[in-house]
Enzyme design. Structure first.
Site, PDB file in Angstrom:
ATOM      1  N   CYS A  98       0.851  -1.205   0.000  1.00  0.00           N
ATOM      2  CA  CYS A  98       0.000   0.000   0.000  1.00  0.00           C
ATOM      3  C   CYS A  98       0.881   1.248   0.000  1.00  0.00           C
ATOM      4  O   CYS A  98       1.748   1.395   0.847  1.00  0.00           O
ATOM      5  CB  CYS A  98      -0.888  -0.003   1.241  1.00  0.00           C
ATOM      6  N   CYS A 102      -3.739   7.282  -2.114  1.00  0.00           N
ATOM      7  CA  CYS A 102      -5.016   7.326  -2.839  1.00  0.00           C
ATOM      8  C   CYS A 102      -6.143   7.869  -1.976  1.00  0.00           C
ATOM      9  O   CYS A 102      -7.131   8.381  -2.494  1.00  0.00           O
ATOM     10  CB  CYS A 102      -5.362   5.951  -3.387  1.00  0.00           C
ATOM     11  N   THR A 189      -4.450   5.834   7.151  1.00  0.00           N
ATOM     12  CA  THR A 189      -3.350   5.396   6.290  1.00  0.00           C
ATOM     13  C   THR A 189      -2.407   6.560   5.965  1.00  0.00           C
ATOM     14  O   THR A 189      -2.877   7.636   5.568  1.00  0.00           O
ATOM     15  CB  THR A 189      -3.931   4.810   4.984  1.00  0.00           C
ATOM     16  N   GLU A 256      -0.613   2.771   9.276  1.00  0.00           N
ATOM     17  CA  GLU A 256      -1.797   3.456   9.807  1.00  0.00           C
ATOM     18  C   GLU A 256      -1.546   4.051  11.194  1.00  0.00           C
ATOM     19  O   GLU A 256      -0.799   3.492  11.996  1.00  0.00           O
ATOM     20  CB  GLU A 256      -2.992   2.478   9.879  1.00  0.00           C
ATOM     21  N   HIS A 291     -13.120   5.435  -3.568  1.00  0.00           N
ATOM     22  CA  HIS A 291     -12.096   4.702  -2.833  1.00  0.00           C
ATOM     23  C   HIS A 291     -12.253   3.187  -3.001  1.00  0.00           C
ATOM     24  O   HIS A 291     -11.274   2.448  -3.072  1.00  0.00           O
ATOM     25  CB  HIS A 291     -12.163   5.105  -1.367  1.00  0.00           C
ATOM     26  N   TYR A 295      -9.485  -0.209  -5.064  1.00  0.00           N
ATOM     27  CA  TYR A 295      -8.931  -1.487  -4.610  1.00  0.00           C
ATOM     28  C   TYR A 295      -8.733  -2.488  -5.764  1.00  0.00           C
ATOM     29  O   TYR A 295      -7.938  -3.417  -5.648  1.00  0.00           O
ATOM     30  CB  TYR A 295      -9.829  -2.088  -3.516  1.00  0.00           C
ATOM     31  N   CYS A 298      -4.994  -0.979  -7.018  1.00  0.00           N
ATOM     32  CA  CYS A 298      -3.794  -1.152  -6.179  1.00  0.00           C
ATOM     33  C   CYS A 298      -3.596  -2.608  -5.775  1.00  0.00           C
ATOM     34  O   CYS A 298      -2.473  -3.121  -5.792  1.00  0.00           O
ATOM     35  CB  CYS A 298      -3.855  -0.247  -4.959  1.00  0.00           C
ATOM     36  N   GLU A 442      -6.855  -5.161   6.007  1.00  0.00           N
ATOM     37  CA  GLU A 442      -6.957  -3.954   5.179  1.00  0.00           C
ATOM     38  C   GLU A 442      -7.922  -4.211   4.017  1.00  0.00           C
ATOM     39  O   GLU A 442      -8.755  -3.365   3.685  1.00  0.00           O
ATOM     40  CB  GLU A 442      -5.581  -3.559   4.647  1.00  0.00           C
TER      41      GLU A 442
HETATM   42  C1  LIG Z   1      -5.561  -1.048   7.081  1.00  0.00           C
HETATM   43  C2  LIG Z   1      -6.672  -0.067   7.182  1.00  0.00           C
HETATM   44  C3  LIG Z   1      -6.520   1.195   6.629  1.00  0.00           C
HETATM   45  C4  LIG Z   1      -7.519   2.150   6.783  1.00  0.00           C
HETATM   46  N1  LIG Z   1      -7.315   3.415   6.295  1.00  0.00           N
HETATM   47  C5  LIG Z   1      -8.214   4.387   6.561  1.00  0.00           C
HETATM   48  C6  LIG Z   1      -7.979   5.735   6.166  1.00  0.00           C
HETATM   49  O1  LIG Z   1      -6.957   6.051   5.553  1.00  0.00           O
HETATM   50  N2  LIG Z   1      -8.897   6.658   6.482  1.00  0.00           N
HETATM   51  C7  LIG Z   1     -10.041   6.359   7.147  1.00  0.00           C
HETATM   52  O2  LIG Z   1     -10.840   7.262   7.397  1.00  0.00           O
HETATM   53  N3  LIG Z   1     -10.295   5.086   7.544  1.00  0.00           N
HETATM   54  C8  LIG Z   1      -9.417   4.109   7.267  1.00  0.00           C
HETATM   55  N4  LIG Z   1      -9.667   2.815   7.647  1.00  0.00           N
HETATM   56  C9  LIG Z   1     -10.859   2.556   8.423  1.00  0.00           C
HETATM   57  C10 LIG Z   1     -11.933   1.740   7.743  1.00  0.00           C
HETATM   58  O3  LIG Z   1     -12.690   2.547   6.873  1.00  0.00           O
HETATM   59  C11 LIG Z   1     -12.754   1.115   8.867  1.00  0.00           C
HETATM   60  O4  LIG Z   1     -11.960   0.113   9.460  1.00  0.00           O
HETATM   61  C12 LIG Z   1     -14.056   0.563   8.386  1.00  0.00           C
HETATM   62  O5  LIG Z   1     -14.912   1.584   7.970  1.00  0.00           O
HETATM   63  C13 LIG Z   1     -14.739  -0.235   9.498  1.00  0.00           C
HETATM   64  O6  LIG Z   1     -14.837   0.523  10.655  1.00  0.00           O
HETATM   65  P1  LIG Z   1     -14.323  -0.093  12.035  1.00  0.00           P
HETATM   66  O7  LIG Z   1     -12.927  -0.560  11.842  1.00  0.00           O
HETATM   67  O8  LIG Z   1     -14.599   0.905  13.086  1.00  0.00           O
HETATM   68  O9  LIG Z   1     -15.164  -1.378  12.252  1.00  0.00           O
HETATM   69  P2  LIG Z   1     -16.669  -1.443  12.702  1.00  0.00           P
HETATM   70  O10 LIG Z   1     -17.448  -0.348  12.070  1.00  0.00           O
HETATM   71  O11 LIG Z   1     -16.722  -1.563  14.177  1.00  0.00           O
HETATM   72  O12 LIG Z   1     -17.099  -2.793  12.036  1.00  0.00           O
HETATM   73  C14 LIG Z   1     -16.890  -4.076  12.656  1.00  0.00           C
HETATM   74  C15 LIG Z   1     -18.091  -4.953  12.343  1.00  0.00           C
HETATM   75  O13 LIG Z   1     -19.236  -4.416  13.014  1.00  0.00           O
HETATM   76  C16 LIG Z   1     -20.283  -4.185  12.068  1.00  0.00           C
HETATM   77  N5  LIG Z   1     -21.007  -2.999  12.537  1.00  0.00           N
HETATM   78  C17 LIG Z   1     -20.535  -1.741  12.667  1.00  0.00           C
HETATM   79  N6  LIG Z   1     -21.488  -0.921  13.150  1.00  0.00           N
HETATM   80  C18 LIG Z   1     -22.574  -1.680  13.332  1.00  0.00           C
HETATM   81  C19 LIG Z   1     -23.887  -1.418  13.821  1.00  0.00           C
HETATM   82  N7  LIG Z   1     -24.278  -0.201  14.191  1.00  0.00           N
HETATM   83  N8  LIG Z   1     -24.752  -2.463  13.880  1.00  0.00           N
HETATM   84  C20 LIG Z   1     -24.391  -3.709  13.490  1.00  0.00           C
HETATM   85  N9  LIG Z   1     -23.158  -4.008  13.035  1.00  0.00           N
HETATM   86  C21 LIG Z   1     -22.271  -3.017  12.958  1.00  0.00           C
HETATM   87  C22 LIG Z   1     -19.586  -4.005  10.731  1.00  0.00           C
HETATM   88  O14 LIG Z   1     -20.428  -4.303   9.623  1.00  0.00           O
HETATM   89  C23 LIG Z   1     -18.426  -4.982  10.854  1.00  0.00           C
HETATM   90  O15 LIG Z   1     -18.863  -6.280  10.525  1.00  0.00           O
HETATM   91  C24 LIG Z   1      -8.705   1.824   7.477  1.00  0.00           C
HETATM   92  C25 LIG Z   1      -8.864   0.541   8.000  1.00  0.00           C
HETATM   93  C26 LIG Z   1      -7.875  -0.399   7.862  1.00  0.00           C
HETATM   94  C27 LIG Z   1      -8.069  -1.751   8.479  1.00  0.00           C
END
Ligand SMILES: Cc1cc2nc3c(=O)[nH]c(=O)nc-3n(C[C@H](O)[C@H](O)[C@H](O)COP(=O)(O)OP(=O)(O)OC[C@H]3O[C@@H](n4cnc5c(N)ncnc54)[C@H](O)[C@@H]3O)c2cc1C
Length: 484
Positions: A98, A102, A189, A256, A291, A295, A298, A442
């Site tokens: 990565c 982007c 990221t 990250e 975004h 995927y 990349c 990721e």
């Molecule tokens: C390597 C990596 C790079 C990233 N880079 C960026 C970045 O550059 N910028 C950025 O802004 N973000 C970034 N992210 C964040 C990414 O967008 C989030 O991880 C993703 O949106 C999921 O959010 P969360 O990790 O809080 O998981 P959660 O939202 O907690 O999700 C975990 C699980 O719970 C479920 N869930 C969540 N809310 C609910 C609900 N209300 N009811 C029922 N189920 C639910 C989801 O569907 C999922 O199955 C990155 C993540 C990773 C892992």
């Protein structure tokens, strides 16, 4: 435009507050934990500056007519969108990992389009401000991180009902010349080695959530900003001399960080949304669509390297000519190119937004990302299958270098003649890193968890319209009970 060396120098002129494993880093960009990621981001600069890939890596600014990096460019056409995917594939295969940049380019496109619409509806002046900010980003070739994801605390509650109201970034004070924000953005990221942080809301917001509807740009070293660099798979290996067991001079995933904003003042000229929650949903959806399409580009580039590494290892193992092994490699090709096709397809079917830039087809873009959440795991499984158990049991580089046992290890880990055990170990370590939990997670959660795509997919699929079509084709008439 800057080259990679100038990019590194530009970072070193700043003094952000970066923590890693409990300590504030005095020279963060030289630290072995961060350096591989800085090196990777630097490739995005070198490839743009070296003139060899101008058609893909650079563009002409519509704002001032100058040559700029495509990472600071607005998507003015279908062609721009397809070139972006081609660029992501190119850099993905040059780095094998990565390269972080982007998120920022999708962020600037989302903010460009939404500020235009807020101004049109409400008579605000956000778009002009953003245009000025973007001009500076283009002229100085700055790297911007896209910070959308909040820690979110209890996911069953909206931001304003959380036990701690700071669990989503919010405006805590409005001043005559700007706003003060508090909160955190996590998983961001490339944040530690970005010049600017684009703060964006993570969900659409009703009036009671207006303070959470904040979009702004914050310099990485602004007073009150703290960066906590995350732990990564095998990150202690980066600190080992020679980096051999790390498998790649580049980082694994995007370096990250968690960002903490402790009452950070943001002057008006850097504020692009401050309370207009009814536009936050559009910002999130557009950013996510661009975004998610990425995927297919990349990850395709990364998989080119992974596929090459796996094929080479099969050659060293003496299995490459076996039809079953070749079929497994073919399956990797199929999975990767399916995603690439979706990314190009979602770009080809883009539509123009009122602000002039073009949005990928959301249904295809979300389908790409949904596939990525599965296919990257499937590709990893196939590479693990071909590589064998050595992927999880290979002795360390230090053992291979040991005067006492190194010779024995060299003898017993030999493969096909003509290849060194060093080559074999490098391939194994690369495959290990690039199919590790960091990389898989990721693919699963980056740009949104699988369920986030499924919500958009079902909405975009327009089931009522499809039901109407089914009735028409099959010959079912509405509203006549005698027919039933
Ligand atoms: C390597 C990596 C790079 C990233 N880079 C960026 C970045 O550059 N910028 C950025 O802004 N973000 C970034 N992210 C964040 C990414 O967008 C989030 O991880 C993703 O949106 C999921 O959010 P969360 O990790 O809080 O998981 P959660 O939202 O907690 O999700 C975990 C699980 O719970 C479920 N869930 C969540 N809310 C609910 C609900 N209300 N009811 C029922 N189920 C639910 C989801 O569907 C999922 O199955 C990155 C993540 C990773 C892992």
């Amino acid at each position: 435009m800057m080259n990679g060396t100038q990019y590194l120098e530009s970072l070193k002129r700043r003094s952000p507050r970066i923590f890693y494993r409990g300590k504030r880093l005095a020279n963060p960009y030289d630290h072995p934990a961060l350096a591989p990621h800085v090196r990777t981001a630097a490739v995005t600069y070198d490839l743009a500056a070296n003139g060899k890939h101008d058609d893909i890596m650079t563009a002409t600014s519509a704002l001032d007519g100058t040559k700029i990096s495509r990472f600071t460019h607005l998507f003015w056409s279908v062609d721009d969108l397809i070139r972006k995917i081609a660029m992501l594939r190119l850099i993905g295969r040059e780095t094998g990992t990565c390269f972080q940049r982007c998120v920022g380019v999708d962020g600037i496109n989302a903010i460009w389009s939404v500020t235009y619409e807020i101004d049109r509806a409400k008579g605000t002046g956000y778009h002009k401000r953003f245009r000025e900010f973007l001009l500076r980003l283009q002229r100085e070739d700055l790297m911007s991180a896209g910070a959308m994801t909040d820690p979110k605390g209890d996911r069953s509650l909206p931001p304003w009902q959380q036990a701690d109201p700071d669990l989503y970034v919010r405006i805590v004070e409005r001043r005559s010349d700007g706003i003060v924000i508090r909160g955190s953005k996590t998983h961001i990221t490339g944040a530690a080695n970005s010049h600017e942080i684009l703060v964006m809301p993570t969900l659409g917001l009703p009036p009671e959530g207006a303070d959470y509807a904040v979009t702004c740009a914050v310099p990485i070293d602004a007073p009150g900003v703290t960066v906590v660099f995350g732990r990564q798979t095998n990150d202690e290996r980066k600190e080992e001399e020679g980096r051999f067991d790390c498998g790649t001079p580049f980082g694994i995933v995007g370096g990250e960080s968690t960002l903490i904003f402790e009452d950070v003042f943001v002057p008006d000229e850097r504020v692009f949304m401050a309370g207009e929650g009814e536009f936050a949903g559009a910002l999130v959806e557009r950013f996510s669509a661009w975004h998610r399409a990425n995927y297919g580009g990349c990850k395709g580039g990364n998989a080119d390297v992974l596929l090459g590494a796996t094929a080479l290892l099969a050659e060293i193992h003496g299995t490459i000519k076996n039809a079953v092994v070749r079929d497994k490699l073919t399956e990797i090709v199929h999975l990767v190119e399916t995603n690439y096709a979706g990314a190009v397809g979602s770009s080809a079917l883009a539509r123009q937004l009122p602000a002039g830039n073009w949005l990928v087809d959301p249904l295809l873009a979300n389908t790409v990302k949904q596939n990525v959440t599965r296919f990257v795991y499937q590709v990893a499984r196939l590479t693990h299958d071909i590589a064998g158990g050595i992927l999880s049991t290979l002795p360390s580089d230090a053992d291979f270098r040991s005067g006492e046992i190194g010779g024995l290890l060299e003898k017993y880990f030999a493969g096909k003649q003509g290849f060194s055990t060093g080559d074999k170990r490098k391939l194994i370590r690369y495959i290990e890193g690039m199919t590790s939990v960091a990389t898989l997670v990721e693919a699963l959660h980056g740009a949104g968890s699988p369920q986030a795509q499924r919500i958009v997919m079902l909405r975009q699929a327009d089931l009522p319209e499809k039901a109407r079509q089914a009735k028409k084709v099959i010959g079912i008439k509405d509203g006549d009970p005698k027919d039933k």
